[in-house]
Write a protein that holds these residues in place. Structure first.
Motif, short mmCIF file in Angstrom:
data_model
loop_
_atom_site.label_atom_id
_atom_site.label_comp_id
_atom_site.label_asym_id
_atom_site.label_seq_id
_atom_site.Cartn_x
_atom_site.Cartn_y
_atom_site.Cartn_z
N UNK A 329 10.67 -40.74 37.98
CA UNK A 329 11.24 -40.50 39.31
C UNK A 329 10.27 -40.86 40.43
N UNK A 330 9.00 -41.13 40.05
CA UNK A 330 8.00 -41.39 41.09
C UNK A 330 8.20 -42.79 41.66
N UNK A 331 8.24 -42.92 42.98
CA UNK A 331 8.38 -44.25 43.56
C UNK A 331 7.06 -45.01 43.50
N UNK A 332 7.14 -46.31 43.49
CA UNK A 332 5.96 -47.19 43.59
C UNK A 332 4.94 -46.96 42.48
N UNK A 333 5.38 -46.66 41.31
CA UNK A 333 4.41 -46.58 40.20
C UNK A 333 4.93 -47.46 39.08
N UNK A 334 4.01 -47.78 38.14
CA UNK A 334 4.42 -48.59 36.99
C UNK A 334 5.18 -47.73 35.99
N UNK A 335 5.77 -48.39 34.98
CA UNK A 335 6.50 -47.64 33.95
C UNK A 335 5.52 -46.89 33.04
N UNK A 336 5.98 -45.81 32.42
CA UNK A 336 5.12 -45.09 31.48
C UNK A 336 5.77 -45.08 30.09
N UNK A 337 4.90 -45.04 29.10
CA UNK A 337 5.34 -44.82 27.73
C UNK A 337 4.62 -43.55 27.29
N UNK A 338 5.36 -42.48 27.11
CA UNK A 338 4.71 -41.20 26.77
C UNK A 338 4.91 -40.94 25.28
N UNK A 363 7.57 -58.94 37.51
CA UNK A 363 6.30 -59.68 37.36
C UNK A 363 5.25 -59.27 38.37
N UNK A 364 5.65 -58.87 39.59
CA UNK A 364 4.66 -58.47 40.59
C UNK A 364 4.43 -56.96 40.57
N UNK A 365 5.20 -56.22 39.76
CA UNK A 365 5.16 -54.75 39.78
C UNK A 365 3.84 -54.18 39.32
N UNK A 366 3.68 -52.89 39.48
CA UNK A 366 2.45 -52.23 39.05
C UNK A 366 2.43 -52.13 37.53
N UNK A 367 1.22 -52.24 36.95
CA UNK A 367 1.14 -52.25 35.48
C UNK A 367 1.61 -50.92 34.88
N UNK A 368 2.08 -50.99 33.64
CA UNK A 368 2.54 -49.79 32.96
C UNK A 368 1.38 -49.02 32.37
N UNK A 369 1.68 -47.81 31.92
CA UNK A 369 0.63 -46.95 31.39
C UNK A 369 1.12 -46.25 30.12
#
Ligand code: CDP
Ligand code: MG
Length: 764
Positions: A329-338, A363-369
């Protein structure tokens, strides 16, 4: 009157050694081949990658050349591309630079101690170094590498099978309780320390192994501690056996001293600096703080994966869900894999921790974590590359034992300084990292103990003492423990085993005890199983014992508690939880072992399947000892002896785990007089006066879990020595039993009088 003792099956016929398949049949038998110290003693073709190897004198260059060759020397198949890719990575591990030094030490010493930072390659590489030096397959032997944790044994074996380009279970395998994934071709076997200890009971010199590696020795588990003591004895009798003790922490001096100044090899870690942050104030809710911190890192820190340490399955699953939901739900962050990580996680799910972080959304988005939420298995046992941030709330689940009240329990407790340091170290594996400790610096300095106490000082020793007795070690007081257990704890173990009939009054192993030791179970459960044929219900007790040896069958997701509880109620047996387990198993079998049925009924399919596997193995043990497999008449369940018989059989093992309900409504444990309550999960539906329990759960309240109603008469009949009332502290339960005994005596007297009346009359 017990038919217990029956010799084990004849030793198996000599097996053909798959590594000698190229020799004429007469020379293929295990032990039939030439001795070591000679060049090419096994008559390999001159172009075979191992043809120039001398067992026990392999050089690092030779071994590396064989690893870099075209043909896998252990399978004679060409190496795969994947193999070569992994090999390149292995060459960069810190231990790789020390191969020569290691070989030199191990070739000239029987015992070597090896210390190296977590992730330096100890667990995966050192056993392979030894494989090339020992060539155990040609000697009909294997190399064992022990792990304190089942999950680590499985996971590492999988990895090393890939590294050696072999099929898991063939040349490389694992052996953990109730799961043997090895074969006649196995030359490298990862196994739990407990399994190796079990093996020693029937093969005291561990003759199947040419080298034994005790890994994670710093963990100081009960089994590793005992194994270290055994190793000291075995090496005196087996000059051909090599022993390597591996530890992740620097206090290895203690191991060195214990093994009579064995040489110590230390592999400097390849680690980067880790910045440590403390909270300014103590956190009142570490779970909430941990989730908050994970989200905060994700929002504001540079790319890099997160490792969060929590204490157990439920907590971890819960945290994973919350982190995923909030992060999405957080805006402007990369995707997460939990990803969760704990011991009972299915293997496919557990493998996912090695996956990469997710790619950016655009492609320009923030990296995932990647965010891994783990028990302390990720502290030293498993290494996850790419971790940059560690969150350490400062707790783990630890075993505690109170010999005074005979209670062993798992408690969420503060970790030690050494653990905290290990945890923070996980952040600096690939580049500089950060560790967030969710406690104050003052707490770290003043409240945390230096190192965790060895398990032997925190455990019920019943199983271990039985195993030691079976190993022929009678004089426990003089056994060379690295840290000797408290005398009171030893006394408690001897007392338990004596009451169970496993040891006689002089502390010697009885025939019953000898069989009990062979069952891979707690002594109480082993006893119950062995006695069950006499109660006509060994099939049922086998089922119950199997289900007690797997994780919880009932699934209860936080958001579906009501539905889950309703599903469970279908199986509930009014007399208690052991019978409820039996009902579930029957229903599962009736469903045709159907996965969908399990899902619909909130039962864990995998758990039921593994319980069934455990049951199959217990059945083999029963057959091996010629114990009858019998059932009570199922059709006459409601009135007949079915449930009564099963409950009586339960008492044969559990008579020391009994609680009595006082008039106040509280339960009091028998003899120890601890106030306990039935665990809320219990199915027992009425105020039962006497209950047996499987587990004592220490939390802010004391609970007994997995409970079944029994009758006072059974306790007196089945365990008259334990229920000798002279040894009882004063309590209501004692008075009830006394009354019962008086009544029995009166009845007997009356009978006798009537009889003598009659005989008087006869004489008239
Ligand atoms: O035992 P130690 O902590 O010294 O290290 P290890 O378990 O032998 O791991 C060495 C390296 O192998 C890790 O840093 C990982 O890079 C790699 N590894 C892996 O990629 N996948 C696994 N399942 C296990 C290890
Ligand atoms: Mg390791």
């Amino acid at each position: 009157s017990q038919k217990l003792v029956k010799a084990e099956k004849d030793a198996e016929a000599p097996q053909e050694n798959p590594y000698l398949a190229h020799l004429p049949p007469s020379e293929r038998l295990v032990g039939g081949a030439a001795a070591s110290g000679r060049k090419n003693p096994y008559g390999l073709a001159p172009n075979h990658p191992l043809a120039n190897f001398v067992i026990g004198a392999t050089t690092a260059e030779q071994a590396e050349a064989a690893e870099e060759g075209d043909i896998n020397p252990f399978t004679d198949k060409p190496f795969s591309d994947k193999y070569r890719k992994i090999l390149a990575g292995r060459r960069k591990l810190p231990v790789n630079k020390h191969r020569k030094e290691f070989l030199n030490l191990v070739q000239n010493n029987q015992v070597v101690i090896l210390v190296g930072e977590t992730g330096s390659g100890k667990t995966t590489q050192i056993p392979q170094f030894l494989v090339f030096d020992e060539l155990p397959g040609f000697k009909g032997k294997k190399i064992a590498c022990t792990q304190p944790r089942r999950l680590a044994a499985m996971s590492v074996a999988q990895r090393v099978a890939e590294e050696m380009d072999v099929v898991m279970g063939q040349e490389v395998g694992y052996n953990i309780r109730f799961e043997d994934c090895t074969s006649a071709s196995t030359i490298l076997q990862y196994m739990t320390d407990g399994m190796l200890l079990r093996e020693a009971m029937n093969d005291p010199l561990l003759t199947r192994y040419s080298a034994i590696i005790l890994d994670e020795a710093h963990d100081r588990t009960l089994s590793t501690d005992i194994l270290m003591g055994l190793m000291k004895e075995i090496i005196r009798k087996r000059s051909d056996l090599k022993v390597v003790v591996m530890s992740a922490t620097l206090d290895a001096g203690k191991f060195q001293k214990y093994f009579d100044d064995a040489p110590l090899m230390s592999v400097p870690g390849r680690t980067f600096p880790v910045e440590i942050y403390y909270t300014p104030e103590p956190e009142s809710d570490y779970l909430e703080a941990a989730i908050f911190t994970a989200l905060q890192i994700h929002r504001s820190e540079d790319p890099g994966d997160i490792l969060l340490f929590l204490t157990g399955e439920e907590e971890i699953e819960d945290a994973c869900k919350k982190i995923k939901m909030e992060a999405d739900m957080m805006p402007d962050t990369g995707p997460v894999k939990v990803l969760p990580l704990y011991s009972t996680l299915p293997p496919q799910a557990q493998k996912r921790i090695y996956e990469d972080a997710p790619p950016p959304r655009t492609p320009e988005g923030r990296p995932g974590r990647k965010i891994v939420v783990s028990t302390n298995i990720a502290e030293t046992s498993l290494t996850i590359d790419g971790i940059v941030y560690v969150i350490d709330p400062g707790f783990s689940k630890q075993k505690v034992y109170n010999p005074r009240i005979r209670v062993e329990s798992l408690l969420v407790s503060p970790i030690s300084k050494a653990s905290a340091q290990q945890r923070s170290g996980r952040a600096g594996r690939t580049r500089p990292g950060k560790c967030f400790r969710l406690y104050t610096e003052n707490a770290f300095m003043k409240e945390l103990i230096e190192t965790t106490y060895p398990e032997i000082l925190r455990s019920n020793l019943g199983t271990v003492v039985l195993q030691l007795k079976k190993l022929g070690i009678d004089d426990l007081v003089h056994f060379d423990f690295m840290d000797p257990p408290a005398p009171e704890t030893l006394m408690r173990a001897l007392e338990l085993l004596n009451y169970l009939g496993a040891l006689d009054d002089d502390g010697n192993l009885t025939p019953l005890g000898s069989i009990m030791a062979d069952f891979p179970l707690d002594p109480q459960l082993a006893k119950m199983l062995i006695m069950s044929p006499q109660y006509g219900c060994s099939n049922e007790i086998m089922t119950i014992v199997s289900l007690l040896n797997v994780p919880l069958v009932f699934v209860r997701p936080a958001d579906q508690r009501k539905a889950a509880d309703e599903a469970k109620a279908q199986f509930a047996h009014p007399d208690g939880d052991h019978l409820t387990l039996l009902n579930v198993y029957h229903a599962y079998k009736t469903s045709g072992e159907d996965q969908k049925w399990c899902y619909d009924n909130y039962c864990n399919y995998r758990t039921l399947k593994s319980a069934d596997n455990v049951r199959t193995q217990l059945k083999r043990y029963m057959e091996r000892f010629d114990l009858d497999l019998v059932s009570l008449p199922f059709d006459e369940r409601p009135k007949g002896p079915y449930y009564t018989g099963i409950r009586k059989a339960l008492v044969t093992g559990y008579f020391m785990q009994v609680a009595h309900q006082e008039r106040s409504g509280n339960y009091l444990t028998v003899k120890d007089n601890q106030v306990v309550r039935l665990h809320p999960s219990s199915c027992l539906d009425h105020a039962a006066e006497w209950v047996i329990y499987n587990e004592f759960v220490l939390t802010n309240q004391n609970f007994i879990r997995t409970v079944t109603e029994v009758k006072a008469e059974w306790l007196l009949d089945i365990a008259p020595i334990y229920f000798d009332l002279d040894s009882f502290p004063n309590c209501e339960g004692k008075r009830v039993l006394e009354k019962l005994l008086r009544r029995r005596k009166d009845e007997e007297d009356m009978k006798k009088n009537r009889k003598s009346d009659r005989s008087d009359r006869d004489r008239d």
